[in-house]
Design a protein around this motif. Sequence first.
Motif, PDB file in Angstrom:
ATOM      1  N   ASP A 151       0.847  -1.203   0.000  1.00 54.48           N
ATOM      2  CA  ASP A 151       0.000   0.000   0.000  1.00 54.48           C
ATOM      3  C   ASP A 151       0.875   1.242   0.000  1.00 54.48           C
ATOM      4  N   THR A 249      -5.293  -4.976   3.658  1.00 57.18           N
ATOM      5  CA  THR A 249      -4.491  -3.774   3.796  1.00 57.18           C
ATOM      6  C   THR A 249      -3.283  -4.059   4.665  1.00 57.18           C
ATOM      7  N   GLU A 250      -2.196  -3.379   4.353  1.00 60.57           N
ATOM      8  CA  GLU A 250      -0.975  -3.520   5.130  1.00 60.57           C
ATOM      9  C   GLU A 250      -0.810  -2.322   6.064  1.00 60.57           C
ATOM     10  N   ARG A 251      -1.755  -1.404   5.980  1.00 63.87           N
ATOM     11  CA  ARG A 251      -1.615  -0.151   6.707  1.00 63.87           C
ATOM     12  C   ARG A 251      -2.560  -0.094   7.903  1.00 63.87           C
ATOM     13  N   VAL A 254      -5.318   2.726   7.427  1.00 61.38           N
ATOM     14  CA  VAL A 254      -6.441   2.342   6.562  1.00 61.38           C
ATOM     15  C   VAL A 254      -7.355   1.363   7.302  1.00 61.38           C
ATOM     16  N   HIS A 273      -0.798  -8.556   6.400  1.00 56.20           N
ATOM     17  CA  HIS A 273      -2.008  -7.993   5.794  1.00 56.20           C
ATOM     18  C   HIS A 273      -3.208  -8.305   6.668  1.00 56.20           C
ATOM     19  N   THR A 287      -7.742   5.536  -2.127  1.00 59.77           N
ATOM     20  CA  THR A 287      -6.505   5.317  -1.368  1.00 59.77           C
ATOM     21  C   THR A 287      -6.455   6.325  -0.232  1.00 59.77           C
ATOM     22  N   ASP A 416      -4.124  -3.900  -6.483  1.00 61.35           N
ATOM     23  CA  ASP A 416      -5.092  -4.889  -5.990  1.00 61.35           C
ATOM     24  C   ASP A 416      -5.899  -5.500  -7.108  1.00 61.35           C
TER      25      ASP A 416
END
Lengths: 494, 362
Positions: A151, A249-251, A254, A273, A287, A416
């Motif tokens: 991300d 998501t890796e964040r 988010v 993730h 995003t 994605d």
Amino acid sequence: MIRLSLLENVTPAPREVRRLSASLTENAVALAALFSGCFDFKTRRTLLSGARIEARFFFLDGMCDNTEIFMSVTEPILSSRVLPEDPGELYEAVRDGVSVSVQQTELFTLNEAKDALLSGNLLFFIDGEERALCFGVQGYPKKSVEEPQTDMQEQGSREGFTDSFKDNAALVRRRLKTADLRLEHIVLGTGCKTDALVCYMDGRADAELLYSVKERLAGMKIDYISGEGCVEPFLAGKGLRVFRTVGFTERPDVFCAKLTEGKVGVIVDGTPHALTAPFTLIEYFATLDDYQKRPFYALFLRCIRVLSFLCGIFLPGVYVAAAVYHPEMIPAGMLYNIVSSVVGTPFPVMAEALLVHIVYEVVREAGLRMPRAVGQAVSIVGALIIGDAAVTAGLISAPMLIIMALTAITSAVISDLHDPICVLRLAFILAGGTAGLYGVALGAGVLLLNICAQEPFGVPFTLPMLPFRKEGMRDALLRRDWRKMGKKRFVVKF
Amino acid sequence: MSTEKTTPGQLFAALFVSRLLVSFTYISVYGRKTDGGAAALSALFSLLLAFGVLFLQRSFLADGEESILVRAERVSPALCRISAAAYLAVFLFAAFAAAMRIEVFTGTVLFSDNRNHWLTALMLAGASYGAYKGLRAVGRAAAVTTVLTGAGLLLLVCAAAGKIRTDHLVSPFRDGLSPLLKQSALSLGSTAEIAVLPILRFRCAGSAKKAAPIWLIASFGCAAALAFLDRAVLGGFGETEIFPVYALTTHARLGEGVRLDALFTAIWILCALIKLCLYLTVLLQVLRDGFRIKNKAAALAVICALCAGSVIALSYNLNTAAVFTSAAPPALFAVSALLIPLTVRAAERVRERRTVIGEGRI
């Protein structure tokens, strides 16, 4: 993967509830039998209460932090001068006062002891006592918090999730400092017993949604979870779908934003993730940067992404259709250039498109799998040299190469969506090459029906456009200003 | 499936797209002697007639009402079965006619050199998929198609408007009132979508008081506009073409000679897919309500096989097929949109009176 298929039809034996014995020897023998042949299974015998009572520590070497063991468990216990001589009183003394470890639970069964050991805990048994103490002294190797690899964002936090679900929980907790945030621990899988957390905001997450998520996770029949991709099909449910209906998501930022919208998140141990459910189509095109920039620019960026997505899917197919069946659609000047390029090539336009598409995917895959030092060279060789040489040799036409290069770039705009774009592009090249624009239209119609039919967890995949939800439209293509969005609680009702 | 609800907007979007395709793929073989000006006026006259039909069906269109077949079952199981059989025949024919139109179109315009039926077969397969997925999916897809179709129509009007010739226009009453009335009957008879409402209305959550009139006005308004443009741009030439509206699109160009007929035809393919999806959905609902057949996959397989088989059988005589699919609709419309609803309503009233009289005696 082969092991998985061999074990597909094996029904796991029901778990035996075997209580711990009062005899330390029996417990030690039972645990040793469970971990026979394991070099990392360690035990330490000790004598307490003036050498009258025997006790043992059990742990898996490499899973525990030795310093933590010493500081919070063994040193306080072993250096304690006055300890009761009764096993029960000794146990309670250690539990309630002697040990300084804050993560401490009691165990009553052999299975609990086994699971605790496997999770990196230190076990403490006392001879004559049917209970055991479990100390949380995990110290297994893990990655530190780093910038996310997938991300990519221009603005905002640089922290990404790690492989440890506890660290990830802390990253989430740090951002959502509210008692409404719930992090419920569950265990996934029949053999691997992977730790996971179901995360949601109490009062915002729909009760039925939460129940569905938990029910599907509880029903996971899988031996080993190698990543979030193993969890996603169980969470998404049955049905053939082109696009994912569970978000990754890796964040942490988010992830937290989606929790505040009333969605349910799943953090799985061993993967950086996190999953969110439900996931709608419009989320592919949003995003975190959109929320950091001005609304008009966010709108522009989202339109660019939508156009890139459509381009990535349809452009090669439409080009093939136009070149083969509908040349009248192409302006005369451009048509002349295309014809002069195509006329000398040996392959039909559709075959050329398929060939270039496949070669691009091969080069991309090679660039991904090769070691980083070599991967870039492979990409350059494949993309520039092979492509240029092929055009110069007259094997493929320059317009086709340009079209496919443009398509490759547009499909990278939303990483994605790369998987569905790749497959759909192939399908539309075939459709365009066999039935022209009519085949492309028919394929688009069927794809549209597939998208419109998806309802992850009862939520329409095309929300908030179809069915139209005015409150959801404030963050669809056009994002409203934060001064207006912040006025009302930001939860989309399902 | 029977409990799956859609919104009025989406249902009427599907009906709009479905009706619009009739205008797009109007075959002038049957109406060759009909003047284009009369065709435009007849569409507006059909609109008035359509409002009348809707008024007669009003008891089945209120919010919360059950399907017409469920109400027929309550009156008499025999009435339910007969009505269901009639609806089955009508909508099977409607699905077949729609598939036949596509076959005629592909056979004469798209792939005239190479006859094959696979595009129609693929269309039926795609429509089966949509019907299997349910009315909600079809409605949502129809909403998207409506937007695309609207944009396409706007583009067509803008592209063709500059080529209107007033000398092509003639009085719609040049040949008397008869062509106008014939065309009105044909136009209304081609609106099998009106007959869909009593069957599917109950699957629509919300009031249709605004959506239904807007749908009728939009459908017949577009038909009138297309007929007018066809006459005004092409003149007498349009009547020599088997698909005059397609001929109109070949004259619509963007900028320097970029033809847009392929683009418009692609949009029509989408409309055709939605139309077939809608008819197949109606057939599934009729089978479920009338005959308790709930196996969607098997039912769709049989229906598609019947349609495809009929299309292939008749495809070798396209003129016959074109005439056949253009002549039968008015009679079928009369049965499905008027006869069955009025019969069921009348039977309900008779039963209510008997119940009241019976209670009075008691």
